[in-house]
Design a protein around this motif. Sequence first.
Motif, PDB file in Angstrom:
ATOM      1  N   VAL A   1     -23.637  22.581 -24.231  1.00 32.53           N
ATOM      2  CA  VAL A   1     -24.578  21.349 -24.472  1.00 32.53           C
ATOM      3  C   VAL A   1     -24.969  20.426 -23.352  1.00 32.53           C
ATOM      4  CG1 VAL A   1     -24.657  19.193 -25.921  1.00 32.53           C
ATOM      5  CG2 VAL A   1     -23.440  21.509 -26.889  1.00 32.53           C
ATOM      6  N   PRO A   2     -24.063  20.180 -22.236  1.00 36.98           N
ATOM      7  CA  PRO A   2     -24.769  19.355 -21.300  1.00 36.98           C
ATOM      8  C   PRO A   2     -25.829  20.000 -20.394  1.00 36.98           C
ATOM      9  CG  PRO A   2     -22.159  19.565 -21.335  1.00 36.98           C
ATOM     10  CD  PRO A   2     -22.649  20.298 -22.336  1.00 36.98           C
ATOM     11  N   ARG A   3     -25.874  21.250 -20.444  1.00 41.08           N
ATOM     12  CA  ARG A   3     -26.941  21.907 -19.380  1.00 41.08           C
ATOM     13  C   ARG A   3     -28.363  21.984 -20.529  1.00 41.08           C
ATOM     14  NH1 ARG A   3     -26.120  27.955 -17.583  1.00 41.08           N
ATOM     15  NH2 ARG A   3     -24.692  26.650 -16.258  1.00 41.08           N
ATOM     16  N   VAL A   4     -28.111  21.758 -21.613  1.00 46.99           N
ATOM     17  CA  VAL A   4     -29.324  21.958 -22.506  1.00 46.99           C
ATOM     18  C   VAL A   4     -29.927  20.799 -22.481  1.00 46.99           C
ATOM     19  CG1 VAL A   4     -30.071  22.185 -24.828  1.00 46.99           C
ATOM     20  CG2 VAL A   4     -28.360  23.755 -24.176  1.00 46.99           C
ATOM     21  N   LEU A   5     -28.859  19.597 -22.483  1.00 44.25           N
ATOM     22  CA  LEU A   5     -29.471  18.200 -22.303  1.00 44.25           C
ATOM     23  C   LEU A   5     -30.121  17.872 -21.011  1.00 44.25           C
ATOM     24  CD1 LEU A   5     -26.386  16.337 -24.288  1.00 44.25           C
ATOM     25  CD2 LEU A   5     -28.683  16.814 -25.174  1.00 44.25           C
ATOM     26  N   ARG A   6     -29.581  18.472 -20.123  1.00 46.78           N
ATOM     27  CA  ARG A   6     -30.198  18.349 -18.764  1.00 46.78           C
ATOM     28  C   ARG A   6     -31.683  18.843 -18.810  1.00 46.78           C
ATOM     29  NH1 ARG A   6     -25.453  19.897 -16.189  1.00 46.78           N
ATOM     30  NH2 ARG A   6     -26.215  21.722 -15.723  1.00 46.78           N
ATOM     31  N   TYR A   7     -31.912  20.053 -19.214  1.00 51.25           N
ATOM     32  CA  TYR A   7     -33.037  20.746 -19.333  1.00 51.25           C
ATOM     33  C   TYR A   7     -33.994  19.794 -20.208  1.00 51.25           C
ATOM     34  CZ  TYR A   7     -31.756  24.906 -16.946  1.00 51.25           C
ATOM     35  OH  TYR A   7     -31.342  25.982 -15.971  1.00 51.25           O
ATOM     36  N   VAL A   8     -33.592  19.240 -21.377  1.00 53.79           N
ATOM     37  CA  VAL A   8     -34.450  18.428 -22.245  1.00 53.79           C
ATOM     38  C   VAL A   8     -34.778  17.186 -21.614  1.00 53.79           C
ATOM     39  CG1 VAL A   8     -34.580  17.063 -24.320  1.00 53.79           C
ATOM     40  CG2 VAL A   8     -33.185  19.376 -24.289  1.00 53.79           C
ATOM     41  N   PHE A   9     -33.838  16.420 -20.793  1.00 53.23           N
ATOM     42  CA  PHE A   9     -34.423  15.299 -19.964  1.00 53.23           C
ATOM     43  C   PHE A   9     -35.312  15.587 -18.902  1.00 53.23           C
ATOM     44  CE2 PHE A   9     -33.150  12.218 -16.487  1.00 53.23           C
ATOM     45  CZ  PHE A   9     -33.530  11.210 -17.398  1.00 53.23           C
ATOM     46  N   ALA A  10     -35.023  16.678 -18.262  1.00 58.61           N
ATOM     47  CA  ALA A  10     -35.865  17.037 -17.206  1.00 58.61           C
ATOM     48  C   ALA A  10     -37.218  17.361 -17.591  1.00 58.61           C
ATOM     49  CB  ALA A  10     -35.355  18.628 -16.410  1.00 58.61           C
ATOM     50  N   ILE A  11     -37.533  17.794 -18.940  1.00 59.87           N
ATOM     51  CA  ILE A  11     -38.698  18.168 -19.328  1.00 59.87           C
ATOM     52  C   ILE A  11     -39.357  16.757 -19.819  1.00 59.87           C
ATOM     53  CG2 ILE A  11     -40.024  19.282 -21.555  1.00 59.87           C
ATOM     54  CD1 ILE A  11     -37.772  21.417 -21.231  1.00 59.87           C
ATOM     55  N   ILE A  12     -38.650  16.169 -20.339  1.00 62.08           N
ATOM     56  CA  ILE A  12     -39.116  14.769 -20.808  1.00 62.08           C
ATOM     57  C   ILE A  12     -39.501  13.919 -19.679  1.00 62.08           C
ATOM     58  CG2 ILE A  12     -38.618  12.533 -21.753  1.00 62.08           C
ATOM     59  CD1 ILE A  12     -36.762  13.789 -23.741  1.00 62.08           C
ATOM     60  N   LEU A  13     -38.698  13.998 -18.750  1.00 59.11           N
ATOM     61  CA  LEU A  13     -38.953  13.273 -17.307  1.00 59.11           C
ATOM     62  C   LEU A  13     -40.296  13.568 -16.532  1.00 59.11           C
ATOM     63  CD1 LEU A  13     -38.055  10.785 -15.311  1.00 59.11           C
ATOM     64  CD2 LEU A  13     -36.629  12.790 -14.240  1.00 59.11           C
ATOM     65  N   ALA A  14     -40.378  15.011 -16.596  1.00 57.61           N
ATOM     66  CA  ALA A  14     -41.433  15.644 -15.907  1.00 57.61           C
ATOM     67  C   ALA A  14     -42.676  15.387 -16.724  1.00 57.61           C
ATOM     68  CB  ALA A  14     -41.187  17.139 -15.726  1.00 57.61           C
ATOM     69  N   SER A  15     -43.062  15.681 -17.936  1.00 59.85           N
ATOM     70  CA  SER A  15     -44.075  15.311 -18.662  1.00 59.85           C
ATOM     71  C   SER A  15     -44.511  14.026 -18.723  1.00 59.85           C
ATOM     72  CB  SER A  15     -43.769  16.030 -20.199  1.00 59.85           C
ATOM     73  OG  SER A  15     -42.794  15.359 -20.634  1.00 59.85           O
ATOM     74  N   GLY A  16     -43.142  13.094 -18.844  1.00 58.01           N
ATOM     75  CA  GLY A  16     -43.791  11.615 -18.943  1.00 58.01           C
ATOM     76  C   GLY A  16     -44.460  11.140 -17.430  1.00 58.01           C
ATOM     77  N   SER A  17     -43.861  11.786 -16.451  1.00 61.73           N
ATOM     78  CA  SER A  17     -44.440  11.358 -15.036  1.00 61.73           C
ATOM     79  C   SER A  17     -45.920  11.917 -14.879  1.00 61.73           C
ATOM     80  CB  SER A  17     -43.622  11.991 -13.900  1.00 61.73           C
ATOM     81  OG  SER A  17     -42.256  11.352 -14.062  1.00 61.73           O
ATOM     82  N   PHE A  18     -46.263  13.124 -15.420  1.00 65.70           N
ATOM     83  CA  PHE A  18     -47.471  13.434 -15.534  1.00 65.70           C
ATOM     84  C   PHE A  18     -48.387  12.844 -16.305  1.00 65.70           C
ATOM     85  CE2 PHE A  18     -50.595  16.376 -16.853  1.00 65.70           C
ATOM     86  CZ  PHE A  18     -51.282  16.873 -15.670  1.00 65.70           C
ATOM     87  N   ILE A  19     -48.166  12.587 -17.550  1.00 63.48           N
ATOM     88  CA  ILE A  19     -48.948  12.060 -18.428  1.00 63.48           C
ATOM     89  C   ILE A  19     -49.147  10.589 -17.748  1.00 63.48           C
ATOM     90  CG2 ILE A  19     -49.078  11.055 -20.742  1.00 63.48           C
ATOM     91  CD1 ILE A  19     -47.406  13.469 -21.616  1.00 63.48           C
ATOM     92  N   LEU A  20     -48.082   9.748 -17.507  1.00 63.96           N
ATOM     93  CA  LEU A  20     -48.508   8.317 -16.939  1.00 63.96           C
ATOM     94  C   LEU A  20     -49.221   8.335 -15.676  1.00 63.96           C
ATOM     95  CD1 LEU A  20     -44.664   6.862 -17.493  1.00 63.96           C
ATOM     96  CD2 LEU A  20     -47.091   6.281 -18.742  1.00 63.96           C
TER      97      LEU A  20
END
Length: 254
Positions: A181-200
Amino acid sequence: MKKILFLLFLLFFLFIFQKIIFAQDSFFSQVAIYFKVEDKEAKPGDIISKKGEKLVRSDRPYDPDLFGVVATNPVVTIGKPEKDALPIITSGITLVRVNGTYEPIKRGDYITSSDKPGVGRKAPVPGHIIGRALEDFDGEEGLILVLVQPQEANFEVKQSWEKISLWEAIGRIVTALERDVPRVLRYVFAIILASGSFILGYRAFMRNLREGIRGISRNPLARHSIRLAMILNLIGIVIVTLAGLGLALFVILV
């Protein structure tokens, strides 16, 4: 006559030798050590995990803290049967409580823990296991012989995804995600962070571009200073976006 006697003696020796070897295998596969188990409901055949300094029944799939199995009829025990102490086999052959309703268990299948305390199940995907099944089982719950060797197993999944139902495929995906679960959460957080940075960054760039064009159209004489401000803003946007993407990559790799 001498050749016949020699042959009979050789056959007798081989028979006795294989009996000795078999007895040694049985002996070492049934050696249990008494450990204090905090779980009061633990019984013979239950899978045990080590949580910190405490031994309890495992209660989640692919438990990384798998320790051993409560022995049923160990040949030899080490230690004293004190209060709350149970004989635990950490390596060898013993009966293990399993459930075959998740997936039917075949001889040679990897056995892991499940969400039912102390009960094992077939491991359909690689991960932490308690051992390998030595017999088939497809019932709701029962005891089967298992070669106990707690470890993280990596093996090829031979089943074809085209031959299983959608719900079974979803179940396997969920089971795989539950392993870490921790690794999955890291990937989810990384995807949100990367996509959020690109969109902003993209929205900030478009807003800066529109404001720059409007400024030049309103005040053509100040176009050089406006262009310089647009370039500086663009550089800042690129730096912030790259920083967000870099942080997302850092979250994945760490």
